[in-house]
Design an enzyme around this catalytic site. Structure first.
Site, short mmCIF file in Angstrom:
data_model
loop_
_atom_site.label_atom_id
_atom_site.label_comp_id
_atom_site.label_asym_id
_atom_site.label_seq_id
_atom_site.Cartn_x
_atom_site.Cartn_y
_atom_site.Cartn_z
N HIS A 196 0.84 -1.20 0.00
CA HIS A 196 0.00 0.00 0.00
C HIS A 196 0.88 1.26 0.00
O HIS A 196 0.69 2.16 -0.82
CB HIS A 196 -0.91 -0.04 1.24
CG HIS A 196 -1.80 1.14 1.41
ND1 HIS A 196 -3.17 1.03 1.36
CD2 HIS A 196 -1.54 2.45 1.64
CE1 HIS A 196 -3.71 2.22 1.55
NE2 HIS A 196 -2.74 3.10 1.73
N GLU A 197 1.86 1.29 0.92
CA GLU A 197 2.71 2.47 1.03
C GLU A 197 3.70 2.59 -0.13
O GLU A 197 4.00 3.69 -0.59
CB GLU A 197 3.47 2.44 2.36
CG GLU A 197 2.59 2.50 3.59
CD GLU A 197 1.68 3.72 3.62
OE1 GLU A 197 2.08 4.77 3.07
OE2 GLU A 197 0.58 3.62 4.18
N HIS A 219 2.07 4.33 -2.99
CA HIS A 219 2.08 5.79 -2.81
C HIS A 219 3.43 6.37 -3.25
O HIS A 219 3.49 7.38 -3.97
CB HIS A 219 1.84 6.15 -1.35
CG HIS A 219 0.42 6.02 -0.90
ND1 HIS A 219 -0.64 6.55 -1.59
CD2 HIS A 219 -0.11 5.43 0.20
CE1 HIS A 219 -1.77 6.29 -0.94
NE2 HIS A 219 -1.47 5.60 0.15
N ASP A 243 -6.11 8.54 3.33
CA ASP A 243 -6.03 8.75 1.88
C ASP A 243 -7.29 9.43 1.36
O ASP A 243 -7.24 10.24 0.43
CB ASP A 243 -5.81 7.42 1.16
CG ASP A 243 -4.46 6.81 1.49
OD1 ASP A 243 -3.52 7.57 1.75
OD2 ASP A 243 -4.35 5.57 1.46
#
Length: 373
Positions: free
Chosen positions: A67-68, A71, A166
């Site tokens: 997930h990170e 980003h 987010d």
């Protein structure tokens, strides 16, 4: 959030883990191995429950990392620098250098994380369905189903329109696009985050009082964190608006007094502290910064140990220094000032110290900006 130890690099981005992640990892492992799996799938051995719980917890945190990383990758593709990724108590954070230049870039950077969590959840959900159709039942099917559910829940939670989630970034992008005002958009998202945090605290306490136990307190703790983070974002947005257009050179204190790391704390107190009235002293070697000592760090040294303790021993380490250069935009520097606990940045040109920026320098610049408004 500072990393306690490094894991390496993923997609060229340094990845670290804060010690607090061990707390939530242990809670998840214990909750799965000692409660959920034994209750849902009785009759297995204790080792099987422990192994299944461990595997599910590890895969869950790998999903958080993905997930990170998403980003970070999208941020780099949109022209932002990435300091690193840190996993901690409340999940993970990608430390970006600077801000998105357009609402579209903000939308892409914020939206990709929940999308990745959604894809991971859908993958494990499909895998669980295939296993079920194939007649596979039991513990490992349950682990797949749990991974599907927790990742889908993570995706849904993250798109809630409240900073610093987010979804708060998505809300900011929408308001920014509609109004053309980045600061106003950030304030709207931050206040939505504050309201959501208050609601989560209230719901968590109600759950606790009605028998939910630790789960209710955990929701309240998340709400408390969201309130703090949202308040900080609004404050930073207003400060950033006041400082927009200023360079580091416009506010720094040039050519600050320096010292050697071999100087003792006693010498610093006797010969520097009162003579120069500085609350921070850069340590240098041949003009290059190697550390930073502040009054708060010196106060932490017992008086009977000051003559034998060097400044190097109590200084903010070289690896933790926040370094900048005279032409950097001040708004780009502000998010990095929290990287070192002392809240200061050292200004360098070709590696040599030419100035320092302290919270007092930032405050004076904000006050001057307000006088000109």
């Amino acid at each position: 959030m500072r990393a306690s130890f490094r894991l390496g690099r993923v997609a060229g981005v340094p990845v670290g883990v804060n010690w607090s992640v061990l707390v939530i990892f242990g809670l998840i492992w214990w909750g799965l191995s000692a409660n959920l799996f034994p209750q849902s799938y009785p009759g297995r051995s204790g080792v099987a429950y422990l192994f299944a719980g461990l595997a599910a917890a590890v895969v869950f945190f790998l999903g958080l990392l993905a997930h990170e990383v998403s980003h970070a990758v999208v941020a780099k593709r949109n022209g932002l620098g990435v300091e690193g990724i840190t996993l901690w108590l409340f999940g993970g954070v990608a430390q970006l250098r600077g801000e998105a230049r357009t609402p579209g870039a903000e939308l892409r950077i914020a939206g990709v994380g929940p999308l990745v969590s959604l894809i991971i959840g859908a993958f494990f959900g499909a895998l669980a369905m295939l296993l079920s159709f194939a007649g596979v039942q039991g513990l490992w099917l349950g682990a797949m189903a749990w991974l599907a559910g927790i990742n889908l829940l993570l995706a849904v939670f993250n798109i809630l329109p409240a900073a610093p989630l987010d979804g708060g970034r998505l809300l900011r992008a929408a308001v920014w696009k509609a109004t053309g005002d980045r600061t106003r958009a950030t304030v709207v998202a931050a206040r939505a985050g504050w309201v959501f945090g208050v609601a989560l605290i209230g719901f968590g306490l109600w759950r606790f009082l009605t028998g939910a136990g630790v789960g209710g307190l955990w929701l309240a703790l998340i709400g408390w964190f969201l309130i703090g983070a949202a308040t900080l974002e609004e404050r930073q947005a207003r400060v950033g608006s006041a400082l927009r257009g200023l360079r580091v050179a416009d506010v720094m204190t040039p050519q600050p007094q320096t010292a050697s790391g071999e100087l003792t704390v006693a010498d610093f107190v006797d010969n520097y502290l009162f003579a120069y009235r500085h609350t921070a002293l850069p340590l240098t070697e041949d003009g290059r910064p190697v550390g930073l000592v502040t009054l708060d760090r010196v106060r932490g040294v017992p008086s009977d140990q000051r003559a034998s303790t060097t400044l190097e021993a109590v200084a903010c380490r070289a690896d933790d220094l926040v370094l900048t250069f005279p032409d950097e935009q001040l708004t780009a520097l502000l998010p990095r000032l929290n990287d070192c606990a002392d809240g200061r940045a050292l200004v360098v040109t070709e590696g040599r110290l030419v100035g320092i920026i302290s919270p007092s320098d930032i405050s004076r610049a904000v006050q001057r900006s307000h006088l000109h408004d």
